[in-house]
Design an enzyme around this catalytic site. Structure first.
Site, PDB file in Angstrom:
ATOM      1  N   THR A 142      58.974  83.261  46.175  1.00 37.82           N
ATOM      2  CA  THR A 142      58.617  84.823  46.219  1.00 37.82           C
ATOM      3  C   THR A 142      59.412  85.396  47.287  1.00 37.82           C
ATOM      4  O   THR A 142      59.850  84.705  48.338  1.00 37.82           O
ATOM      5  CB  THR A 142      57.052  85.203  46.764  1.00 37.82           C
ATOM      6  OG1 THR A 142      56.974  86.159  47.178  1.00 37.82           O
ATOM      7  CG2 THR A 142      56.754  84.280  47.910  1.00 37.82           C
ATOM      8  N   ASP A 143      60.022  86.720  46.898  1.00 41.30           N
ATOM      9  CA  ASP A 143      60.569  87.324  48.194  1.00 41.30           C
ATOM     10  C   ASP A 143      59.719  87.707  49.430  1.00 41.30           C
ATOM     11  O   ASP A 143      60.381  88.049  50.647  1.00 41.30           O
ATOM     12  CB  ASP A 143      60.932  88.803  47.641  1.00 41.30           C
ATOM     13  CG  ASP A 143      59.775  89.722  47.262  1.00 41.30           C
ATOM     14  OD1 ASP A 143      58.708  89.245  47.096  1.00 41.30           O
ATOM     15  OD2 ASP A 143      60.084  90.940  46.844  1.00 41.30           O
ATOM     16  N   GLU A 144      58.485  87.366  49.297  1.00 40.17           N
ATOM     17  CA  GLU A 144      57.453  87.454  50.608  1.00 40.17           C
ATOM     18  C   GLU A 144      58.119  86.609  51.900  1.00 40.17           C
ATOM     19  O   GLU A 144      57.576  86.691  53.022  1.00 40.17           O
ATOM     20  CB  GLU A 144      56.024  87.391  50.403  1.00 40.17           C
ATOM     21  CG  GLU A 144      55.693  88.537  49.132  1.00 40.17           C
ATOM     22  CD  GLU A 144      54.105  88.524  49.262  1.00 40.17           C
ATOM     23  OE1 GLU A 144      53.345  87.987  50.261  1.00 40.17           O
ATOM     24  OE2 GLU A 144      53.600  89.313  48.253  1.00 40.17           O
ATOM     25  N   TYR A 202      49.156  83.507  52.657  1.00 44.20           N
ATOM     26  CA  TYR A 202      49.872  83.189  51.355  1.00 44.20           C
ATOM     27  C   TYR A 202      51.357  82.928  51.662  1.00 44.20           C
ATOM     28  O   TYR A 202      52.098  81.774  50.969  1.00 44.20           O
ATOM     29  CB  TYR A 202      49.677  84.338  50.232  1.00 44.20           C
ATOM     30  CG  TYR A 202      50.676  84.279  49.094  1.00 44.20           C
ATOM     31  CD1 TYR A 202      50.755  83.271  48.343  1.00 44.20           C
ATOM     32  CD2 TYR A 202      51.612  85.436  49.068  1.00 44.20           C
ATOM     33  CE1 TYR A 202      51.669  83.312  47.250  1.00 44.20           C
ATOM     34  CE2 TYR A 202      52.554  85.280  48.076  1.00 44.20           C
ATOM     35  CZ  TYR A 202      52.470  84.350  47.040  1.00 44.20           C
ATOM     36  OH  TYR A 202      53.622  84.512  46.014  1.00 44.20           O
ATOM     37  N   LYS A 254      53.772  79.705  50.982  1.00 45.94           N
ATOM     38  CA  LYS A 254      55.229  79.591  49.980  1.00 45.94           C
ATOM     39  C   LYS A 254      56.399  79.281  50.986  1.00 45.94           C
ATOM     40  O   LYS A 254      57.283  78.645  50.367  1.00 45.94           O
ATOM     41  CB  LYS A 254      55.366  80.843  49.384  1.00 45.94           C
ATOM     42  CG  LYS A 254      54.137  81.448  48.368  1.00 45.94           C
ATOM     43  CD  LYS A 254      54.071  80.217  47.288  1.00 45.94           C
ATOM     44  CE  LYS A 254      55.249  80.429  46.396  1.00 45.94           C
ATOM     45  NZ  LYS A 254      54.958  79.523  45.055  1.00 45.94           N
TER      46      LYS A 254
HETATM   47  P1  NAD Z   1      48.432  83.173  39.095  1.00 47.42           P
HETATM   48  O1  NAD Z   1      47.556  83.092  40.152  1.00 47.42           O
HETATM   49  O2  NAD Z   1      48.415  84.189  37.790  1.00 47.42           O
HETATM   50  O3  NAD Z   1      48.628  81.565  38.532  1.00 47.42           O
HETATM   51  C1  NAD Z   1      48.812  80.526  39.223  1.00 47.42           C
HETATM   52  C2  NAD Z   1      48.229  79.367  38.211  1.00 47.42           C
HETATM   53  O4  NAD Z   1      48.230  78.244  39.127  1.00 47.42           O
HETATM   54  C3  NAD Z   1      46.718  79.469  37.457  1.00 47.42           C
HETATM   55  O5  NAD Z   1      46.981  79.068  36.255  1.00 47.42           O
HETATM   56  C4  NAD Z   1      45.970  78.549  38.442  1.00 47.42           C
HETATM   57  O6  NAD Z   1      45.108  77.893  37.696  1.00 47.42           O
HETATM   58  C5  NAD Z   1      47.208  77.520  38.801  1.00 47.42           C
HETATM   59  N1  NAD Z   1      46.626  76.466  39.978  1.00 47.42           N
HETATM   60  C6  NAD Z   1      46.393  77.022  41.110  1.00 47.42           C
HETATM   61  N2  NAD Z   1      46.177  75.970  41.844  1.00 47.42           N
HETATM   62  C7  NAD Z   1      46.504  74.770  41.339  1.00 47.42           C
HETATM   63  C8  NAD Z   1      46.490  73.531  41.630  1.00 47.42           C
HETATM   64  N3  NAD Z   1      46.131  73.018  42.545  1.00 47.42           N
HETATM   65  N4  NAD Z   1      46.705  72.484  40.421  1.00 47.42           N
HETATM   66  C9  NAD Z   1      47.251  72.933  39.315  1.00 47.42           C
HETATM   67  N5  NAD Z   1      47.202  74.393  38.779  1.00 47.42           N
HETATM   68  C10 NAD Z   1      46.836  75.209  39.730  1.00 47.42           C
HETATM   69  O7  NAD Z   1      49.931  83.172  39.795  1.00 47.42           O
HETATM   70  P2  NAD Z   1      51.338  84.181  39.255  1.00 47.42           P
HETATM   71  O8  NAD Z   1      51.234  85.490  39.856  1.00 47.42           O
HETATM   72  O9  NAD Z   1      51.511  83.507  37.698  1.00 47.42           O
HETATM   73  O10 NAD Z   1      52.281  83.478  40.113  1.00 47.42           O
HETATM   74  C11 NAD Z   1      53.082  82.160  39.863  1.00 47.42           C
HETATM   75  C12 NAD Z   1      54.048  81.712  40.540  1.00 47.42           C
HETATM   76  O11 NAD Z   1      55.205  82.627  41.048  1.00 47.42           O
HETATM   77  C13 NAD Z   1      53.544  81.540  42.172  1.00 47.42           C
HETATM   78  O12 NAD Z   1      54.153  80.152  42.840  1.00 47.42           O
HETATM   79  C14 NAD Z   1      53.699  82.500  43.046  1.00 47.42           C
HETATM   80  O13 NAD Z   1      53.852  82.327  44.209  1.00 47.42           O
HETATM   81  C15 NAD Z   1      55.077  83.096  42.396  1.00 47.42           C
HETATM   82  N6  NAD Z   1      55.681  84.356  42.340  1.00 47.42           N
HETATM   83  C16 NAD Z   1      54.512  85.463  41.832  1.00 47.42           C
HETATM   84  C17 NAD Z   1      55.096  86.673  42.044  1.00 47.42           C
HETATM   85  C18 NAD Z   1      54.235  87.872  41.385  1.00 47.42           C
HETATM   86  O14 NAD Z   1      54.449  88.754  41.486  1.00 47.42           O
HETATM   87  N7  NAD Z   1      52.996  87.584  40.851  1.00 47.42           N
HETATM   88  C19 NAD Z   1      56.403  87.021  42.422  1.00 47.42           C
HETATM   89  C20 NAD Z   1      57.114  86.020  42.562  1.00 47.42           C
HETATM   90  C21 NAD Z   1      56.732  84.678  42.806  1.00 47.42           C
HETATM   91  O1  DAU Z   2      56.590  90.135  46.076  1.00 44.13           O
HETATM   92  C1  DAU Z   2      56.032  88.963  45.315  1.00 44.13           C
HETATM   93  C2  DAU Z   2      54.559  88.960  45.504  1.00 44.13           C
HETATM   94  O2  DAU Z   2      54.029  90.050  44.754  1.00 44.13           O
HETATM   95  C3  DAU Z   2      54.128  87.690  45.037  1.00 44.13           C
HETATM   96  O3  DAU Z   2      54.536  86.551  45.529  1.00 44.13           O
HETATM   97  C4  DAU Z   2      52.734  87.606  44.941  1.00 44.13           C
HETATM   98  O4  DAU Z   2      52.030  86.359  44.488  1.00 44.13           O
HETATM   99  C5  DAU Z   2      52.045  88.540  44.143  1.00 44.13           C
HETATM  100  O5  DAU Z   2      50.709  88.876  44.022  1.00 44.13           O
HETATM  101  C6  DAU Z   2      52.712  90.190  44.593  1.00 44.13           C
HETATM  102  O6  DAU Z   2      52.112  90.330  46.124  1.00 44.13           O
HETATM  103  P1  DAU Z   2      51.741  91.761  46.619  1.00 44.13           P
HETATM  104  O7  DAU Z   2      50.665  91.590  47.902  1.00 44.13           O
HETATM  105  O8  DAU Z   2      52.845  92.679  46.899  1.00 44.13           O
HETATM  106  O9  DAU Z   2      50.750  92.244  45.145  1.00 44.13           O
HETATM  107  P2  DAU Z   2      49.591  93.109  45.088  1.00 44.13           P
HETATM  108  O10 DAU Z   2      49.471  93.201  43.540  1.00 44.13           O
HETATM  109  O11 DAU Z   2      48.467  92.249  45.588  1.00 44.13           O
HETATM  110  O12 DAU Z   2      49.799  94.327  45.477  1.00 44.13           O
HETATM  111  C7  DAU Z   2      50.842  95.247  45.282  1.00 44.13           C
HETATM  112  C8  DAU Z   2      50.904  96.296  46.468  1.00 44.13           C
HETATM  113  O13 DAU Z   2      49.469  97.102  46.025  1.00 44.13           O
HETATM  114  C9  DAU Z   2      50.739  95.932  47.877  1.00 44.13           C
HETATM  115  O14 DAU Z   2      51.205  96.625  48.588  1.00 44.13           O
HETATM  116  C10 DAU Z   2      49.170  96.205  48.076  1.00 44.13           C
HETATM  117  C11 DAU Z   2      48.749  97.077  47.369  1.00 44.13           C
HETATM  118  N1  DAU Z   2      47.445  97.299  46.515  1.00 44.13           N
HETATM  119  C12 DAU Z   2      47.090  96.248  46.086  1.00 44.13           C
HETATM  120  C13 DAU Z   2      45.856  96.150  45.205  1.00 44.13           C
HETATM  121  C14 DAU Z   2      45.153  94.977  44.745  1.00 44.13           C
HETATM  122  C15 DAU Z   2      46.885  98.548  46.530  1.00 44.13           C
HETATM  123  O15 DAU Z   2      47.142  99.686  46.850  1.00 44.13           O
HETATM  124  N2  DAU Z   2      45.486  98.490  45.859  1.00 44.13           N
HETATM  125  C16 DAU Z   2      44.768  97.621  45.212  1.00 44.13           C
HETATM  126  O16 DAU Z   2      43.883  97.837  44.819  1.00 44.13           O
END
Ligand code: NAD
Ligand code: DAU
Length: 332
Positions: free
Chosen positions: A121-123, A148, A152
């Protein structure tokens, strides 16, 4: 034709990745997923069973991981605890899955010499000021803020060390905020869409001025496939689609697209330590590998995502009540 092990393939990005893999390549895949609260078997519905199978299990289970990696050519590691708010309530599963789980996979790919791609992630880079002309790039120093993002960051560093010390054939990608179908309703965009379907106002943390850099999940996954195919071993690639927007503007767009007044939202408690702004410079990925995003109009992608949640209530409904009960405890 190669066999892929896709960890976390029943989650949001992983399940969409498996769909892309099936549609755009001849490869086969085994999904290894623990089916935590975030993983859904239904997210793999409709996929051909001769190309994709699901193993329900934990990436921290070294014996299971060893057996699955032994019969895979490529491991794509999506599995993680992924939600910042959850990591503030209870960091413990983040340590186990994101750190110990990644370590367990690295030991197996080291032993079996499988190609490894680590999804990050960019975080890991922390946050930027709103008026900072800088964006994140591959050499930005790590500075994570939350449990989190720190786990990562730690997992990225493990991958880098296993490449350098043991010659593991790995690449890393750090992507910005994804949106699209099959995202858990705890996340910002699906939470607001499903709130509106339920007649509840969208909830903005704090003033809503925090900026995220949105990318469609299919663009994230096309970049991942390209890095696996032609990325250089040991390299990190940032994935982003120039989609910076503040949370208030996103909520206003959702309200407008769903036929509500654009001020029909409420402010709720802010997230402790809330990162202000993320922004990705994806020049390396674009120039070195020739990748470009397909979903350049955010509003169109958002409208399609709203349609998906409207027509797939059976997918998200079972998660909604428990998610909102969790938020109610923190006044969010
Ligand atoms: P998600 O929470 O939707 O999915 C995570 C999956 O991992 C789930 O299916 C869960 O059951 C599985 N999991 C969790 N713990 C496990 C374990 N111990 N063993 C096996 N499976 C397990 O997450 P996502 O949003 O799809 O993110 C996927 C990946 O992408 C993560 O590594 C996250 O850090 C990264 N990422 C997410 C975003 C975003 O915007 N969502 C952006 C950049 C990177
Ligand atoms: O940048 C990549 C990341 O993006 C991933 O690594 C994470 O897995 C993914 O969850 C996401 O993280 P954020 O914390 O940015 O995403 P989230 O959807 O939780 O929130 C997006 C923005 O919206 C953040 O500034 C918090 C805000 N927010 C979130 C929720 C759930 C609100 O204002 N209201 C809400 O109800």
């Amino acid at each position: 034709m190669a066999h892929y092990l896709v960890t976390g393939g029943a989650g949001f990005i992983g399940s969409n990745f498996v769909r892309t893999l099936v549609n755009d390549t001849d490869h086969t895949a085994t999904v290894l997923d623990k089916l935590t609260y975030a993983g859904r078997r239904e997210s793999l519905d409709g996929l051909p069973t001769d190309r994709v199978d699901l193993v329900v299990g934990d990436i921290c289970d070294a014996d299971l991981v060893d057996r699955l990696v032994a019969r895979s050519d490529v491991v794509v590691h999506f599995a993680a605890e992924s939600h910042n708010d959850n990591s503030l309530n209870d960091p413990s599963p983040f340590i186990d899955t994101n750190l110990v789980g990644t370590f367990t996979l690295l030991e197996a790919v080291r032993k079996h010499d499988a190609r490894f791609h680590h999804i990050s992630t960019d975080e890991v880079y922390g946050d930027l000021e709103l008026d900072d002309p800088e964006r994140f790039h591959e050499t930005t120093p790590y500075n994570p803020s939350s449990p989190y993002s720190s786990t990562k960051a730690g997992s990225d560093l493990l991958v880098r060390a296993w490449v350098r010390s043991f010659g593991v054939r790995a690449t890393i990608s750090n992507c910005s905020n994804n949106y699209g179908p099959r995202q858990h309703v705890e996340k910002f965009i699906p939470r607001q869409i499903t709130n509106l379907i339920d007649g509840v106002h969208p909830k903005l943390y704090g003033a809503g001025l925090n900026v995220r850099d949105w990318i469609h999940v299919d663009d994230h996954n096309s970049a991942v496939l390209q890095i696996i195919d032609s990325g250089r071993i040991g390299e990190t690639y940032l994935i982003g689609a120039d989609g910076e927007m503040n949370n208030k503007s996103v909520v206003e767009m959702i309200l407008r697209l769903m036929g509500h007044p654009t001020d029909a939202y409420e402010h709720v408690n802010d997230r402790p330590g809330h990162d202000l702004r993320y922004a990705i410079d994806s020049t390396k990925l674009r120039t070195e590998l020739g990748w470009k995003p397909r979903y350049t109009a955010f509003e169109d992608g958002l409208a399609a995502t709203i349609d998906w949640y409207r027509t797939n209530e059976a997918w998200w409904r079972p998660m909604k009540e428990a998610t909102e009960a969790k938020y109610a405890k923190t006044g969010q």
